[in-house]
Design a protein around this motif. Structure first.
Motif, PDB file in Angstrom:
ATOM      1  N   LEU A  16      17.271 -21.783 -27.672  1.00  0.00           N
ATOM      2  CA  LEU A  16      17.996 -20.558 -27.319  1.00  0.00           C
ATOM      3  C   LEU A  16      18.636 -19.944 -28.561  1.00  0.00           C
ATOM      4  CD1 LEU A  16      19.031 -18.604 -25.160  1.00  0.00           C
ATOM      5  CD2 LEU A  16      20.999 -20.117 -24.842  1.00  0.00           C
ATOM      6  N   LEU A  17      19.250 -20.768 -29.385  1.00  0.00           N
ATOM      7  CA  LEU A  17      19.836 -20.275 -30.634  1.00  0.00           C
ATOM      8  C   LEU A  17      18.760 -19.695 -31.545  1.00  0.00           C
ATOM      9  CD1 LEU A  17      22.447 -23.070 -31.457  1.00  0.00           C
ATOM     10  CD2 LEU A  17      22.928 -20.711 -30.771  1.00  0.00           C
ATOM     11  N   GLY A  18      17.579 -20.284 -31.492  1.00  0.00           N
ATOM     12  CA  GLY A  18      16.470 -19.814 -32.317  1.00  0.00           C
ATOM     13  C   GLY A  18      16.063 -18.395 -31.962  1.00  0.00           C
ATOM     14  N   ILE A  19      15.929 -18.114 -30.671  1.00  0.00           N
ATOM     15  CA  ILE A  19      15.506 -16.761 -30.279  1.00  0.00           C
ATOM     16  C   ILE A  19      16.594 -15.740 -30.584  1.00  0.00           C
ATOM     17  CG2 ILE A  19      16.302 -16.889 -27.859  1.00  0.00           C
ATOM     18  CD1 ILE A  19      13.815 -15.312 -27.089  1.00  0.00           C
ATOM     19  N   PRO A  63      13.238  -7.482 -19.674  1.00  0.00           N
ATOM     20  CA  PRO A  63      14.460  -7.569 -18.860  1.00  0.00           C
ATOM     21  C   PRO A  63      14.440  -8.732 -17.877  1.00  0.00           C
ATOM     22  CG  PRO A  63      13.127  -5.684 -18.186  1.00  0.00           C
ATOM     23  CD  PRO A  63      12.539  -6.199 -19.464  1.00  0.00           C
ATOM     24  N   LEU A  64      13.250  -9.081 -17.372  1.00  0.00           N
ATOM     25  CA  LEU A  64      13.149 -10.227 -16.459  1.00  0.00           C
ATOM     26  C   LEU A  64      13.544 -11.513 -17.173  1.00  0.00           C
ATOM     27  CD1 LEU A  64      12.300 -11.783 -13.934  1.00  0.00           C
ATOM     28  CD2 LEU A  64       9.933 -11.658 -14.740  1.00  0.00           C
ATOM     29  N   PHE A  65      12.957 -11.768 -18.324  1.00  0.00           N
ATOM     30  CA  PHE A  65      13.226 -13.012 -19.053  1.00  0.00           C
ATOM     31  C   PHE A  65      14.666 -13.093 -19.539  1.00  0.00           C
ATOM     32  CE2 PHE A  65       8.487 -13.559 -20.450  1.00  0.00           C
ATOM     33  CZ  PHE A  65       8.181 -13.930 -19.149  1.00  0.00           C
ATOM     34  N   ALA A  76       7.235 -13.873 -25.620  1.00  0.00           N
ATOM     35  CA  ALA A  76       6.557 -15.142 -25.308  1.00  0.00           C
ATOM     36  C   ALA A  76       7.508 -16.323 -25.520  1.00  0.00           C
ATOM     37  CB  ALA A  76       5.320 -15.294 -26.196  1.00  0.00           C
ATOM     38  N   TYR A  77       8.307 -16.242 -26.570  1.00  0.00           N
ATOM     39  CA  TYR A  77       9.308 -17.279 -26.863  1.00  0.00           C
ATOM     40  C   TYR A  77      10.266 -17.416 -25.676  1.00  0.00           C
ATOM     41  CZ  TYR A  77      12.690 -19.807 -29.896  1.00  0.00           C
ATOM     42  OH  TYR A  77      13.527 -20.728 -30.461  1.00  0.00           O
ATOM     43  N   ALA A  78      10.798 -16.285 -25.195  1.00  0.00           N
ATOM     44  CA  ALA A  78      11.716 -16.311 -24.052  1.00  0.00           C
ATOM     45  C   ALA A  78      11.035 -16.880 -22.810  1.00  0.00           C
ATOM     46  CB  ALA A  78      12.241 -14.901 -23.776  1.00  0.00           C
ATOM     47  N   GLY A  79       9.773 -16.496 -22.604  1.00  0.00           N
ATOM     48  CA  GLY A  79       9.030 -17.023 -21.468  1.00  0.00           C
ATOM     49  C   GLY A  79       8.840 -18.525 -21.546  1.00  0.00           C
ATOM     50  N   LEU A  80       8.579 -19.028 -22.737  1.00  0.00           N
ATOM     51  CA  LEU A  80       8.421 -20.475 -22.920  1.00  0.00           C
ATOM     52  C   LEU A  80       9.723 -21.226 -22.666  1.00  0.00           C
ATOM     53  CD1 LEU A  80       6.096 -20.602 -26.078  1.00  0.00           C
ATOM     54  CD2 LEU A  80       5.509 -21.211 -23.717  1.00  0.00           C
ATOM     55  N   LEU A  81      10.842 -20.610 -23.028  1.00  0.00           N
ATOM     56  CA  LEU A  81      12.148 -21.215 -22.731  1.00  0.00           C
ATOM     57  C   LEU A  81      12.331 -21.403 -21.229  1.00  0.00           C
ATOM     58  CD1 LEU A  81      14.894 -19.640 -25.037  1.00  0.00           C
ATOM     59  CD2 LEU A  81      14.491 -22.050 -24.625  1.00  0.00           C
TER      60      LEU A  81
END
Length: 397
Positions: A14-17, A101-103, A45-50
């Motif tokens: 989370l800190l990474g994104i 906005p969803l992620f 994609a990063y947020a989705g993977l989280l």
């Protein structure tokens, strides 16, 4: 034990994104040459993977009104693409306007569910982000002639678009939105009984930063925010006299605004060039403003229920606008996915504001701010703007 380690990994991810969004996006795009579209897709994609990581960790999915509204928006985008034969690539790229906005909304809710202990760390990251913008934009402002020669960005950058701070290239609206959200977070803490460190210094510092940068929209919002909360403070302290103070401030502010060449021209355009005839001339001759684009669309184009298809207004494959270079989320959505898609997007914005647990008057202020940025920028397509709303989560109970 394993679960604790996985949550720790989640915290670092989370800190990474957040770091990649607020601190390094400008550097990576400007000096390394990663395109804005590719970078945004990567962060999405990063947020989705989280989120996938959390689902695998807890074996639970957070289900609320957000999910259904954004899924409905995805369906509308898909239907519009199929009806208008927009093509698979345009469809997939356009879905980013629903996925971002969803992620980000999901992540804000997830942090509360997990009770992720990152309050102090995130506070320091956001404070650092706010503080470094002023020196960066001063360097960008006065070092443009030198720095532009070092650019590896895949787009031309005029001097007026160069003060984007550490944010994405040409993202001055995103920087301004973040600074406004940070200022609101300080005000909300103060109103809830906390005593934020360096409150008045930070308010002044952020205001100076906004006044130096080129986002005139953010300057207008800054004036509105300070005026509104100063009025509330005045009314609480001195009663009816607060109304008098607000009136005098409004008169003074209006006089200052109309003396500004940019704002004065905007007011003139709204008052005198808002008719269908003048809007038609403005659009066809190339000197239109955003309100005139809206008037033109409503009067000289067929009413759009489902729109002309994803990326019809701006062809992302060719990198070309169909008619005018003036755009915004509202204008794009109405043209591309029609009035149905636009109304669903506005409903999503309302749900985002309501989810932050703000006082009624603050909720209305934030909703107005979001509508202004939706009319002047692609709010839903900018992950930094959507993540900036994390600053306001549970700040004013």
């Amino acid at each position: 034990m394993l679960k604790i380690k996985l949550i720790t990994i989640y915290k670092y991810l989370l800190l990474g994104i957040i770091a990649l969004t607020f601190l390094f996006s400008g550097f990576i795009q400007y000096f390394i040459g990663v395109s804005s579209t590719l970078y945004t897709l990567g962060l999405t994609a990063y947020a989705g993977l989280l989120i996938v990581f959390d689902i695998l960790l807890r074996r639970k999915v957070i289900v609320n009104r957000f999910i259904f509204v954004y899924l409905f928006l995805i369906i509308i985008i898909t239907v519009s693409a199929v009806i208008n034969k927009s093509g698979l690539l345009k469809l997939l790229l356009y879905l980013n306007f629903a996925l971002i906005p969803l992620f980000t909304s999901y992540l804000m809710k997830l942090n509360n569910v997990l009770k992720v202990d990152l309050k102090k760390t995130l506070s320091n990251v956001f404070l650092t982000t706010a503080l470094i913008q002023l020196p960066i934009i001063l360097i960008q402002k006065y070092g443009y002639n030198f720095l532009i020669g070092l650019s590896r960005a895949n787009q031309k950058i005029a001097s007026v678009d160069f003060m984007f701070g550490s944010f994405a290239v040409k993202a001055d609206h995103a920087l301004g939105f973040f600074l406004i959200m940070y200022m609101l977070s300080l005000i909300f803490k103060k109103r809830s009984g906390e005593n934020p460190k360096w409150f008045y210094f930070l308010i002044a510092y952020i205001s100076i930063t906004i006044l130096i940068m080129e986002s005139n929209l953010t300057k207008l919002v800054l004036f509105g925010v300070i005026s509104f909360y100063f009025y509330l403070w005045s009314y609480k302290k001195i009663g009816v006299l607060g109304i008098v103070v607000l009136f005098l401030m409004a008169v003074l502010g209006f006089n200052l605004m109309i003396k500004s060449s940019f704002i004065g021209n905007e007011i003139y355009q709204i008052l005198n060039r808002f008719s269908p005839e003048d809007s038609y001339k403005a659009v066809t001759r190339g000197y239109e403003k955003r309100p005139q684009v809206v008037v033109y669309q409503l009067n000289y184009e067929p009413f759009k229920w489902i729109g002309n298809g994803p990326y019809d207004y701006y062809d992302i494959i060719k990198g070309e606008f169909k008619k005018t270079i003036h755009f915004s989320q509202i204008i794009w959505f109405y043209n591309d996915i029609g009035i149905i898609g636009l109304l669903v997007a506005l409903m999503a914005a309302l749900l985002i504001v309501k989810s932050l647990n703000l006082r009624r008057e603050s909720m209305m202020v934030l909703l107005m701010i979001m509508l202004l940025y939706l009319f002047m920028s692609n709010l839903f397509g900018d992950i930094s703007m959507m993540l900036s709303l994390m600053l306001l989560s549970n700040k004013e109970g």
